[in-house]
Design an enzyme around this catalytic site. Sequence first.
Site, PDB file in Angstrom:
ATOM      1  N   GLU A 113     -12.264  -8.980  -5.647  1.00 23.32           N
ATOM      2  CA  GLU A 113     -10.754  -9.097  -5.526  1.00 23.32           C
ATOM      3  C   GLU A 113     -10.438 -10.594  -4.817  1.00 23.32           C
ATOM      4  O   GLU A 113      -9.387 -10.650  -4.452  1.00 23.32           O
ATOM      5  CB  GLU A 113     -10.367  -8.294  -4.646  1.00 23.32           C
ATOM      6  CG  GLU A 113     -11.373  -7.488  -3.504  1.00 23.32           C
ATOM      7  CD  GLU A 113     -10.539  -6.224  -2.727  1.00 23.32           C
ATOM      8  OE1 GLU A 113      -9.539  -5.831  -3.104  1.00 23.32           O
ATOM      9  OE2 GLU A 113     -11.065  -5.806  -1.817  1.00 23.32           O
ATOM     10  N   HIS A 153       0.867  -1.252   0.111  1.00 24.93           N
ATOM     11  CA  HIS A 153      -0.059   0.002   0.005  1.00 24.93           C
ATOM     12  C   HIS A 153       0.864   1.410   0.015  1.00 24.93           C
ATOM     13  O   HIS A 153       0.428   2.401  -0.440  1.00 24.93           O
ATOM     14  CB  HIS A 153      -0.990  -0.106   0.997  1.00 24.93           C
ATOM     15  CG  HIS A 153      -2.192  -0.726   0.751  1.00 24.93           C
ATOM     16  ND1 HIS A 153      -2.200  -2.318   1.029  1.00 24.93           N
ATOM     17  CD2 HIS A 153      -3.288  -0.429  -0.006  1.00 24.93           C
ATOM     18  CE1 HIS A 153      -3.515  -2.751   0.694  1.00 24.93           C
ATOM     19  NE2 HIS A 153      -4.000  -1.665  -0.124  1.00 24.93           N
TER      20      HIS A 153
HETATM   21  C1  PEP Z   1      -7.237  -3.867  -4.915  1.00 26.76           C
HETATM   22  O1  PEP Z   1      -6.816  -4.901  -4.372  1.00 26.76           O
HETATM   23  O2  PEP Z   1      -6.816  -3.798  -6.426  1.00 26.76           O
HETATM   24  C2  PEP Z   1      -7.502  -2.581  -4.223  1.00 26.76           C
HETATM   25  C3  PEP Z   1      -7.725  -1.621  -5.515  1.00 26.76           C
HETATM   26  O3  PEP Z   1      -7.443  -2.579  -3.045  1.00 26.76           O
HETATM   27  P1  PEP Z   1      -6.337  -2.175  -2.294  1.00 26.76           P
HETATM   28  O4  PEP Z   1      -5.221  -1.953  -3.016  1.00 26.76           O
HETATM   29  O5  PEP Z   1      -6.736  -0.867  -1.637  1.00 26.76           O
HETATM   30  O6  PEP Z   1      -6.376  -3.453  -1.466  1.00 26.76           O
HETATM   31 MG    MG Z   2      -7.871  -4.810  -2.470  1.00 29.75          MG
END
Ligand code: PEP
Ligand code: MG
Length: 751
Positions: A601, A360
């Site tokens: 996801e 992240h």
């Molecule tokens: C993802 O998993 O692609 C997403 C957009 O969520 P995050 O990256 O915040 O987990």
């Molecule tokens: Mg995600």
Amino acid sequence: MLGSLRSIVQEVNSARDLPAVLDIIVRRVREVMHTRVCSVYLRDKQSGNYVLMATRGLNQSAVGQVHLAPGEGLVGNVVTREEPINLEQAEAHPAYQYFPATGEERFSAFLGTPIIHHRNVLGVLVVQQAEKRRFDEGEEAFLVTLSAQLAGVIAHAEATGVLVAIGQQRNEAKFGGIAASPGVAIGRAHVIAPQANLATVPYSCCIDVDAELELFHQALASARDEIREVGERLKDDLNREERALFDAYISMLDDNSLAVEVCDRIRQQISAPRAWAEVMLEHVRRFEAMSDAYFRDRAADVRDLGARVLVHLRQQQQSQRDYPENTVLIGEELTAAMLAEVPREKLIGLVSVKGSSNSHVAIIARAMGLPAVMGVQDLPYEQIEGADLVVDGYRGELHVHPGRELRRRFDAIVAEERELARNLDHLAGLPGETADGHRVRLWVNTGLMADVVRSLERGAEGVGLYRTEVPFLLRDRFPSEEEQREIYREQLEAFAPRPVTMRTLDIGGDKALAYFPIEETNPFLGWRGIRVTLDHPEIFLGQVRAMMKAGKGLGNLRIMLPMISGLGELVAARKLVERAHGELVDEGYDISMPPLGIMIEVPSAVYQARELAEQVDFMSVGSNDLTQYLLAVDRNNSRVANIYHALHPAVLRALQEVVSAGHAANTKVGICGELAGDPGGALLLVAMGYDVLSMNATNLPRVKAALRAVRKADTDKLLQSVLAMHCAEEIEETVQAYLKRIGIKALLQPQ
Ligand code: PEP
Ligand code: MG
């Protein structure tokens, strides 16, 4: 054997430098395996030869003198075969070479194992015996295990050695990692070390010695007060032995000789935290080396005491911290909260020892347009506080102490980058469509307030993912409903009338809130996203209420649920959203129920996409997580980053499956993972029929440029050709070659 293995690795881990590491290895291995000889050969980076670097049992004068090319002699054969060679009679082997300087004619039995780090043979570990005998299976397995464990430590010590040497001569050094956010940053290192880890205190100098001595004495006094106070508070709960520990801590702090040692170093202009850490680690090592188990155990107490004082030293320093212009933030594992500590105008780049391009913090770096290199595993970051650096976010490389020539080259790249950005500026006002008019919604992912201005400047048509956890990460407690309402209102108002998709709190995995710790062995498969908030309806309801209140009168709010793995979670979450809406209506708010969507996801949601699509207003694929779960590759782990492929054939099939299922149920399907912001990936998604591509503001003009350069039929052809391919690398190459052909590649990266 396990005990010996542990103790050798422990000893090696606390060694000062590479010569000390090698000395411990040859001494301890010879002792534990009862051999006559133990030697280490390491690869010389310049010549590629393997050089005898340390030995016990061979003539010391041979160290540095014996060089073997890969394939030459027994050692060279261990290198090329990448497996152990175990011989009863070494001189009978056809590859045997005799080096008179070593005196090894006295030894017959030979066992050599390769030391391999990230698939490269760093060196060879050899034991030898006078008598003719084959080392048994257990001995061979022991040496293989040890070599595997030592590889990382040796690589790290080698890198540190390079830096210490260059620290004196100011020569440049290069460290490789993962390209996590494109761009080049030329600046100065600021290292964030874990508050209480003695081993990672960066080496730094102090200019005002008196002030530093004062800082040290104050920290000692605060630590003494704290220990006294804790001891006093717990006195009725502690037994005699435990109470004695507190007394021992106090008397150690009162011990004048300890303070004298530290002050001596400070007078040599070493910073107080570093001086303290060096002295305490020496004491820890002394205790660890003692033969008596009682004293060995005391090493942990000394370390603990050292850490306590260190926290006080750091706290005092923190209040005096002044970040330099052009700060490059460096840490073992950077977090979003750490980024937030540095004023935005001073921060120009990031480097993290751990993590990968889909961590992240890397996503935030891309959103902020900050060049970043992640997973620089061998970087001795403690040594580079204040050093001049170049962060090359295109190649995933870090240059320390860049020389004039290197700087000149990178200055030219920075100038070229500015030119490229200017060339994309004119796209802001143009629609997101192919050359033949196929329209695609190009939205943005946001989280920080800074994203809003950048997004609007670049012509964002909506927000496909507002990561609500970002404001949560930057606080020291959950924000209240009213605080949340204000934050969300700002976001919704800034974009109105464009739609804003607010995702409910998605914590867990690598997004930890300091005030709500989740300790798990397998966090990405654990309590994450919707699982947490369904278990805490008070948090979920408060958040959803805040969103709806914030959207009052604007009509552009959409609510999205993360990590949905089946219908049960959707039904439960919908009930809570409806309840929050009902409550607000009862309280007199004139608010309509916002569209409700989910993220796809988790692989199970791919297979249930049709049923899920029938129950929601929209769907958005989170390709970052979907890729990690489909390929079983932790998105945050630099060791496996090379097999994390968002264009893997299996991922592409899943992406197609989701969009077809959504459209069959008349539900719009978008994507908000990083793949949408990759120009090549975006073209494939357009061909698949995705309605919305949501990406960070930095990538928006690049994707728009790619989209406007092609016809829809061309993207279809590209998709058909890659769908026939079986491996991710081939697909990636094909897509890159395509971008080059249509002239887009040059717009994305300086040549
Ligand atoms: C993802 O998993 O692609 C997403 C957009 O969520 P995050 O990256 O915040 O987990
Ligand atoms: Mg995600």
